[in-house]
Structure formats: C-alpha cells, structure tokens
Design a protein around this motif. Structure first.
Motif, PDB file in Angstrom:
ATOM      1  N   VAL A  32       0.824  -1.216   0.000  1.00 45.07           N
ATOM      2  CA  VAL A  32       0.000   0.000   0.000  1.00 45.07           C
ATOM      3  C   VAL A  32       0.860   1.269   0.000  1.00 45.07           C
ATOM      4  CG1 VAL A  32      -1.797   1.287   1.234  1.00 45.07           C
ATOM      5  CG2 VAL A  32      -1.886  -1.215   1.125  1.00 45.07           C
ATOM      6  N   ILE A  33       1.875   1.319   0.868  1.00 45.55           N
ATOM      7  CA  ILE A  33       2.697   2.541   0.920  1.00 45.55           C
ATOM      8  C   ILE A  33       3.376   2.763  -0.433  1.00 45.55           C
ATOM      9  CG2 ILE A  33       4.723   3.632   1.993  1.00 45.55           C
ATOM     10  CD1 ILE A  33       3.810   2.573   4.654  1.00 45.55           C
ATOM     11  N   ALA A  34       3.835   1.689  -1.068  1.00 55.05           N
ATOM     12  CA  ALA A  34       4.473   1.818  -2.393  1.00 55.05           C
ATOM     13  C   ALA A  34       3.482   2.398  -3.401  1.00 55.05           C
ATOM     14  CB  ALA A  34       4.983   0.464  -2.869  1.00 55.05           C
ATOM     15  N   SER A  35       2.217   1.976  -3.310  1.00 48.02           N
ATOM     16  CA  SER A  35       1.206   2.506  -4.241  1.00 48.02           C
ATOM     17  C   SER A  35       0.966   3.992  -3.981  1.00 48.02           C
ATOM     18  CB  SER A  35      -0.114   1.750  -4.093  1.00 48.02           C
ATOM     19  OG  SER A  35       0.104   0.382  -4.307  1.00 48.02           O
ATOM     20  N   ILE A  36       0.959   4.378  -2.702  1.00 45.58           N
ATOM     21  CA  ILE A  36       0.800   5.814  -2.375  1.00 45.58           C
ATOM     22  C   ILE A  36       1.978   6.584  -2.959  1.00 45.58           C
ATOM     23  CG2 ILE A  36       0.804   7.492  -0.473  1.00 45.58           C
ATOM     24  CD1 ILE A  36      -0.684   5.366   1.219  1.00 45.58           C
ATOM     25  N   MET A  37       3.175   6.024  -2.794  1.00 42.39           N
ATOM     26  CA  MET A  37       4.374   6.691  -3.332  1.00 42.39           C
ATOM     27  C   MET A  37       4.276   6.831  -4.848  1.00 42.39           C
ATOM     28  SD  MET A  37       7.031   4.624  -0.911  1.00 42.39           S
ATOM     29  CE  MET A  37       8.574   4.912  -1.716  1.00 42.39           C
ATOM     30  N   ALA A  38       3.741   5.806  -5.506  1.00 40.32           N
ATOM     31  CA  ALA A  38       3.622   5.850  -6.968  1.00 40.32           C
ATOM     32  C   ALA A  38       2.632   6.938  -7.388  1.00 40.32           C
ATOM     33  CB  ALA A  38       3.180   4.490  -7.503  1.00 40.32           C
ATOM     34  N   GLU A  39       1.512   7.027  -6.641  1.00 43.81           N
ATOM     35  CA  GLU A  39       0.512   8.063  -6.962  1.00 43.81           C
ATOM     36  C   GLU A  39       1.099   9.459  -6.800  1.00 43.81           C
ATOM     37  OE1 GLU A  39      -2.621   7.969  -8.046  1.00 43.81           O
ATOM     38  OE2 GLU A  39      -2.763   5.780  -8.137  1.00 43.81           O
ATOM     39  N   LEU A  40       1.964   9.608  -5.789  1.00 47.87           N
ATOM     40  CA  LEU A  40       2.514  10.941  -5.480  1.00 47.87           C
ATOM     41  C   LEU A  40       3.938  11.085  -6.014  1.00 47.87           C
ATOM     42  CD1 LEU A  40       1.216  11.267  -1.788  1.00 47.87           C
ATOM     43  CD2 LEU A  40       0.202  12.213  -3.865  1.00 47.87           C
ATOM     44  N   ASP A  41       4.278  10.312  -7.034  1.00 47.76           N
ATOM     45  CA  ASP A  41       5.659  10.339  -7.543  1.00 47.76           C
ATOM     46  C   ASP A  41       6.063  11.775  -7.907  1.00 47.76           C
ATOM     47  OD1 ASP A  41       8.097   9.454  -8.300  1.00 47.76           O
ATOM     48  OD2 ASP A  41       7.469   8.570 -10.209  1.00 47.76           O
ATOM     49  N   GLY A  42       7.254  12.163  -7.493  1.00 44.33           N
ATOM     50  CA  GLY A  42       7.732  13.518  -7.762  1.00 44.33           C
ATOM     51  C   GLY A  42       7.509  14.446  -6.580  1.00 44.33           C
ATOM     52  N   ARG A  43       6.809  13.950  -5.531  1.00 49.32           N
ATOM     53  CA  ARG A  43       6.547  14.800  -4.356  1.00 49.32           C
ATOM     54  C   ARG A  43       7.080  14.149  -3.092  1.00 49.32           C
ATOM     55  NH1 ARG A  43       0.233  15.645  -5.451  1.00 49.32           N
ATOM     56  NH2 ARG A  43       0.127  16.023  -3.217  1.00 49.32           N
ATOM     57  N   PRO A  44       7.722  14.917  -2.206  1.00 52.65           N
ATOM     58  CA  PRO A  44       8.119  14.362  -0.908  1.00 52.65           C
ATOM     59  C   PRO A  44       6.877  14.020  -0.096  1.00 52.65           C
ATOM     60  CG  PRO A  44       9.298  16.393  -1.375  1.00 52.65           C
ATOM     61  CD  PRO A  44       8.204  16.289  -2.383  1.00 52.65           C
ATOM     62  N   VAL A  45       6.887  12.862   0.537  1.00 49.79           N
ATOM     63  CA  VAL A  45       5.708  12.428   1.284  1.00 49.79           C
ATOM     64  C   VAL A  45       6.125  11.792   2.610  1.00 49.79           C
ATOM     65  CG1 VAL A  45       5.619  10.286  -0.075  1.00 49.79           C
ATOM     66  CG2 VAL A  45       3.606  10.987   1.147  1.00 49.79           C
ATOM     67  N   MET A  46       5.333  12.102   3.638  1.00 44.52           N
ATOM     68  CA  MET A  46       5.575  11.502   4.957  1.00 44.52           C
ATOM     69  C   MET A  46       4.344  10.701   5.330  1.00 44.52           C
ATOM     70  SD  MET A  46       7.347  11.581   8.015  1.00 44.52           S
ATOM     71  CE  MET A  46       8.062  13.065   8.646  1.00 44.52           C
ATOM     72  N   ILE A  47       4.496   9.386   5.493  1.00 44.91           N
ATOM     73  CA  ILE A  47       3.373   8.551   5.922  1.00 44.91           C
ATOM     74  C   ILE A  47       3.520   8.397   7.428  1.00 44.91           C
ATOM     75  CG2 ILE A  47       2.355   6.215   5.768  1.00 44.91           C
ATOM     76  CD1 ILE A  47       3.910   7.106   2.710  1.00 44.91           C
ATOM     77  N   GLU A  48       2.621   9.046   8.147  1.00 37.23           N
ATOM     78  CA  GLU A  48       2.835   9.188   9.587  1.00 37.23           C
ATOM     79  C   GLU A  48       2.504   7.927  10.379  1.00 37.23           C
ATOM     80  OE1 GLU A  48       0.798  12.806  10.572  1.00 37.23           O
ATOM     81  OE2 GLU A  48       2.425  14.006   9.740  1.00 37.23           O
ATOM     82  N   LYS A  49       1.446   7.198   9.944  1.00 37.24           N
ATOM     83  CA  LYS A  49       1.063   5.977  10.689  1.00 37.24           C
ATOM     84  C   LYS A  49       1.250   4.774   9.783  1.00 37.24           C
ATOM     85  CE  LYS A  49      -2.472   8.125  13.522  1.00 37.24           C
ATOM     86  NZ  LYS A  49      -3.234   9.027  12.675  1.00 37.24           N
ATOM     87  N   VAL A  50       2.162   3.901  10.195  1.00 33.55           N
ATOM     88  CA  VAL A  50       2.484   2.735   9.374  1.00 33.55           C
ATOM     89  C   VAL A  50       1.980   1.494  10.102  1.00 33.55           C
ATOM     90  CG1 VAL A  50       4.361   1.444   8.300  1.00 33.55           C
ATOM     91  CG2 VAL A  50       4.507   3.926   8.466  1.00 33.55           C
ATOM     92  N   LYS A  51       1.172   0.711   9.419  1.00 35.04           N
ATOM     93  CA  LYS A  51       0.547  -0.469  10.052  1.00 35.04           C
ATOM     94  C   LYS A  51       1.601  -1.384  10.672  1.00 35.04           C
ATOM     95  CE  LYS A  51      -2.748  -4.102   9.072  1.00 35.04           C
ATOM     96  NZ  LYS A  51      -3.360  -4.913   8.046  1.00 35.04           N
ATOM     97  N   GLY A  52       1.456  -1.659  11.951  1.00 34.50           N
ATOM     98  CA  GLY A  52       2.345  -2.592  12.644  1.00 34.50           C
ATOM     99  C   GLY A  52       3.663  -1.991  13.098  1.00 34.50           C
ATOM    100  N   HIS A  53       3.835  -0.667  12.897  1.00 36.58           N
ATOM    101  CA  HIS A  53       5.122  -0.049  13.243  1.00 36.58           C
ATOM    102  C   HIS A  53       4.921   1.279  13.957  1.00 36.58           C
ATOM    103  CE1 HIS A  53       7.565  -2.946  11.096  1.00 36.58           C
ATOM    104  NE2 HIS A  53       6.559  -3.016  10.253  1.00 36.58           N
ATOM    105  N   SER A  54       5.969   1.651  14.720  1.00 34.45           N
ATOM    106  CA  SER A  54       5.847   2.898  15.471  1.00 34.45           C
ATOM    107  C   SER A  54       6.486   4.073  14.732  1.00 34.45           C
ATOM    108  CB  SER A  54       6.521   2.731  16.835  1.00 34.45           C
ATOM    109  OG  SER A  54       7.847   2.286  16.634  1.00 34.45           O
ATOM    110  N   MET A  55       7.284   3.793  13.690  1.00 35.70           N
ATOM    111  CA  MET A  55       7.984   4.914  13.042  1.00 35.70           C
ATOM    112  C   MET A  55       7.342   5.294  11.710  1.00 35.70           C
ATOM    113  SD  MET A  55      11.591   3.069  12.018  1.00 35.70           S
ATOM    114  CE  MET A  55      11.797   2.038  13.461  1.00 35.70           C
ATOM    115  N   PRO A  56       7.409   6.601  11.354  1.00 34.84           N
ATOM    116  CA  PRO A  56       6.851   7.032  10.067  1.00 34.84           C
ATOM    117  C   PRO A  56       7.777   6.661   8.910  1.00 34.84           C
ATOM    118  CG  PRO A  56       7.838   8.887  11.203  1.00 34.84           C
ATOM    119  CD  PRO A  56       8.001   7.711  12.114  1.00 34.84           C
ATOM    120  N   VAL A  57       7.211   6.711   7.699  1.00 37.81           N
ATOM    121  CA  VAL A  57       8.007   6.452   6.492  1.00 37.81           C
ATOM    122  C   VAL A  57       8.034   7.732   5.667  1.00 37.81           C
ATOM    123  CG1 VAL A  57       8.043   5.200   4.286  1.00 37.81           C
ATOM    124  CG2 VAL A  57       7.506   3.975   6.396  1.00 37.81           C
ATOM    125  N   VAL A  58       9.225   8.098   5.207  1.00 41.23           N
ATOM    126  CA  VAL A  58       9.350   9.260   4.336  1.00 41.23           C
ATOM    127  C   VAL A  58       9.897   8.811   2.987  1.00 41.23           C
ATOM    128  CG1 VAL A  58      11.709  10.030   4.930  1.00 41.23           C
ATOM    129  CG2 VAL A  58       9.988  11.703   4.399  1.00 41.23           C
TER     130      VAL A  58
END
Ligand SMILES: Cc1cc2nc3c(=O)[nH]c(=O)nc-3n(C[C@H](O)[C@H](O)[C@H](O)COP(=O)(O)O)c2cc1C
Length: 441
Positions: A32-58
C-alpha cells in the motif's frame, strides 16, 4: 551538536515551502505505501502511521532537481558544477564521538521492527531501497554506495552487489566476511555522494563533505565510519553464504533477473530516539534522479577533455540511466562526433546520446527534438556502435550470467553543420508585443 544538515532539516525546509505531503491515515508497508508513493511520484511524502510499526516512512525527497537545489542551497542549473566541484574535494570529514544515530542501540536486533516495504506483487520480499551502505576495504579505505537489500529473516538480508565496484572489490580483498553498515535516512547530500561512482579508492564521504558538512561516527560493532546524522543504522557482516536475490522491479520498471547473491547477517541496529524510516520506490522519479544525476559530471568532464562542453542532462524518459543529452560549443566540424564518443566513455551504461548546440534548452525535450528535426541527417550525423559493454538494466540488451551485458549504442549529432550559414538554423524570434493591450478587459 548543530542539527545541520540532516534528513530532518530538509523535511523542515520542504514543509516551509509547502512541498511536503503528510498522510495521516494508517497505511500498510506491504504494497500500500508503495502505491501511495507511486501516486505521489515527484513529491516528498511523509506517511505518519504505518501499520504494525511505530515509526513514520518518508519518501520522495530526491524526486526533483528542485529539492536537491533546496537541500544543497544552490540553483537547479548549478547542481552539475556543485557536484563536479565536490568530486575534486580532498577535505576529510570530521570524526565525532557522539551522534544522534546512536540515541538507541539494539544489540539483539530484529529487522521486523523496521517498516521495510514490499513494492510490487511479484517481488521476492520486502526490500530496503534507500540504504547507504558503507564498507571498509583493507587496501582502498572506505566506500559508500547503495545496495538494495531483501529481508529474508529477523537478522538476515540478501544484498544485490554489482561486480567489480567498491563493495565487491572490498569483499574480494577481505577474503571472507566483510563488515557493512547500512544507513537509512541519511542527509540528502550523503545520498547524492553515495550514488556517485568515482574511481575505486575514492571515498564518497569526501564527495559528501565537499557538498556539505558530514560528521562521521564509528560503528558499534566495527570500525566503519558512518554519517552521524542518520536516522537508522543496521550494522552487520556480508557473509559467504549465497542465496536467491529477487525478483525485484528495477529502474526501468521491468523485473530484474534472480541472482545468487551474498547474505548479510545483522549484528546491531542503532537509531535516533524517534527514527524516521526512509523508503525509495524502485523506478520512481527519485530512483531515476539519484541514479542519473551523478553521471552528469562524469560525462561533462570526459566531453570537456576533448571539446567545449557546456551542459549535460541524463533524461528521465531514458530511465535516467540509458539516455543523455550533451550540450557543446562547436568549434570544429567533428566536435559533435567526438562529444558522442567521450560521452559514452563518461557513462559506460549510456545507450543513446544526443549532442546539441548551446542555443538548445537541454531540459526541454521538445527543444531537443526540434534540434533533431532541423539539424540532423542520419546518413552523416548518426554514430552506431554494435555489441558494446552496457547496462544490465536494459531488457533489450544481451545478458549472460557472470558476463558484462552487451548493447548496441547510438549517438546523434544534432548540432548545426559546420561551414553553413548559421542563421538558417536558428529560431527567428517574434517581435514582442504587450498582449494585455489586445486581450479583453
Ligand atoms: C537508488 C540506487 C540504488 C542502487 N542499488 C544498487 C544495488 O542494489 N547494488 C549495487 O551494486 N549498486 C546499486 N546502485 C549503484 C551504486 O550505488 C553505484 O553504482 C555506486 O555509485 C557504485 O559506487 P562504487 O563503485 O564506489 O561502489 C544503486 C544506486 C542508486 C542510486
């Protein structure tokens, strides 16, 4: 310690310029996060809540030349010269005793604690893709580069290690296991330096220091020096155990071959107290720019050693790896063809190259095609080279396990022919008008 420059200082700058997209809804690191990244390709993105994890993904911080210009405090058109200058830098980075990347130290590490993404349905597993790998060659010193790493266990990964480059050479020189540190969430200028391929023995940390401040700190389990401002560091050893690496969708958005590659055993993980995990979507703008941009100074320097080069761009349409545009100031009839030869020397994986004059905007593909349309004649301006050593990433090349890939290459000299009336080849400018006078109220 002065918090500069780091991934966080860049994120702040991007946010101040309204360039950072924050996703607040929870997203799954599996596809899912990869698909979000693909949709927003070319833009910096911060995914704040990651399923099963405590740290965000940028992700996406390297996906446009503008972000590099912002992070490196320069203009987009000056990036090539800035990077060329950093290649010449001989200043060693300072070594510090204490660093933010060690705020937490895990001596019984577990890779499951990191939100390692699975990008495509057919991938061999979750992959670390934005990790800067640092090794120490016993003869040549430290080397910093990228290696994609597929997670195969709680403490095990398999690394894609291209033959005869820094890590592979260090591994051969070690004659056995080789300590490695993988730095995730390193500062932008460190990512750019790590993506460069200077001659063996040239430590990319010097290039990083030439670009901006790069304090280094010693690892916990080896004497490798790593960038102090890193979010997450995985310390381990490249072993002699081999296993399948892949499938993995690479730069060209086509599946790479499955290969037998080295297993990395993880010995420790160190992080900031609240780490941010950095991801890079394979084949995205970010992947392309990081691959291609560091090749531009190499091509520029080679071409400039023979004719007057004025600019080089590796185009994203050519996967930021296989196609390049070289701009020259033409002084002799065969300058265009010489530039083609030198450009191929400057980037061995380049497959097709177009040479243009200084009046062509090499960042504008329409302008480059206009030069081809109006200045190029295939019978005399085309260079074809058959079965040359080339990129392993082009599915149309010839690939045999253990052998260098082969490809045909094409150079197109789209410069104005010599000894003609140049005015006949130049765009005639329209006379200017104040259009507001002619538009309605
Ligand atoms: C995003 C990215 C991913 C890369 N992945 C790999 C990889 O998986 N394996 C590899 O050997 N090289 C990979 N490379 C290329 C190396 O980082 C690059 O060739 C490096 O500069 C080689 O430097 P060296 O010759 O000093 O080792 C990647 C580059 C980038 C920018």
């Amino acid at each position: 310690m002065d918090e500069k420059p780091s991934l966080r200082t860049l994120l702040t700058m991007l946010e101040q310029n309204n360039l950072l997209t924050r996703i607040e809804k929870e997203a799954d690191p599996n596809l899912v996060i990869a698909s979000i990244m693909a949709e927003l390709d070319g833009r910096p993105v911060m995914i704040e809540k990651v399923k099963g994890h405590s740290m965000p993904v940028v992700a996406g911080i390297c996906s446009d030349r503008d972000y590099f210009a912002l992070g490196l405090n320069t203009k987009k058109q000056d990036l090539l010269q800035k990077l060329s200058g950093a290649f010449q830098s001989t200043k060693r980075p300072p070594i510090v005793d204490d660093a933010v990347c060690k705020e937490k130290i895990y001596s019984n590490p577990n890779l499951d604690d990191l939100p390692i993404l699975t990008h495509f349905t057919g991938d061999g597993g979750p992959y670390i893709t934005a990790g800067v790998a640092v090794v120490k060659d016993q003869d040549l010193g430290q080397n910093m580069c990228f290696h994609r790493l597929m997670k195969i266990g709680r403490k095990k990964m398999v690394a894609r290690i291209v033959k005869n480059r820094g890590t592979d050479t260090a591994l051969k020189n070690a004659g056995g296991e080789l300590p490695i540190a993988i730095c995730i969430g390193a500062p932008l200028h460190v990512l750019l330096a790590a993506a460069c391929s200077p001659p063996l023995g040239h430590d990319e940390a010097l290039i990083a220091q030439g670009l901006d401040k790069t304090p280094l700190v010693r690892c916990e389990t080896s004497d490798i020096l790593i960038p102090a401002y890193t979010e997450i560091v995985i310390e381990g050893r490249i072993t002699d155990e081999m296993t399948n690496e892949g499938p993995f969708v690479d730069l060209t958005q086509t599946p790479d071959l499955i290969r037998q590659q080295q297993v990395v055993e993880v010995d420790a993980i160190t992080t900031r107290s609240d780490p941010i995990y950095q991801a890079l979507l394979p084949s995205s703008q970010e992947h392309k720019l990081l691959m291609g941009m560091p090749k531009e100074p190499s091509i520029y320097t080679k071409v400039n050693s023979a004719v007057k080069a004025t600019n080089v761009v590796i185009t994203t349409g050519g996967c930021s790896w296989l196609h390049g545009i070289v701009q020259i100031e033409k002084h002799k009839e065969d300058d265009g063809k010489i530039a083609i030869e030198k450009a191929f020397e400057g980037h061995g994986s380049m497959k097709n190259c177009i040479v243009v004059d200084t009046d062509i905007d090499i960042y504008d593909e329409k302008d480059v095609e206009w030069a081809l349309a109006t200045r190029f004649q295939a019978s005399k301006d085309l260079v074809i080279k058959t079965a040359q050593p080339g990129s392993s990433l082009d599915p149309s090349g010839i690939h045999e396990e253990g052998k260098k890939s082969l490809t045909d290459k094409m150079g197109l000299d789209a410069t104005i022919p010599f000894g003609v009336k140049k005015e006949m080849f130049k765009k005639v400018e329209f006379s200017r008008v104040d259009i507001s006078k002619y538009l309605g109220d």
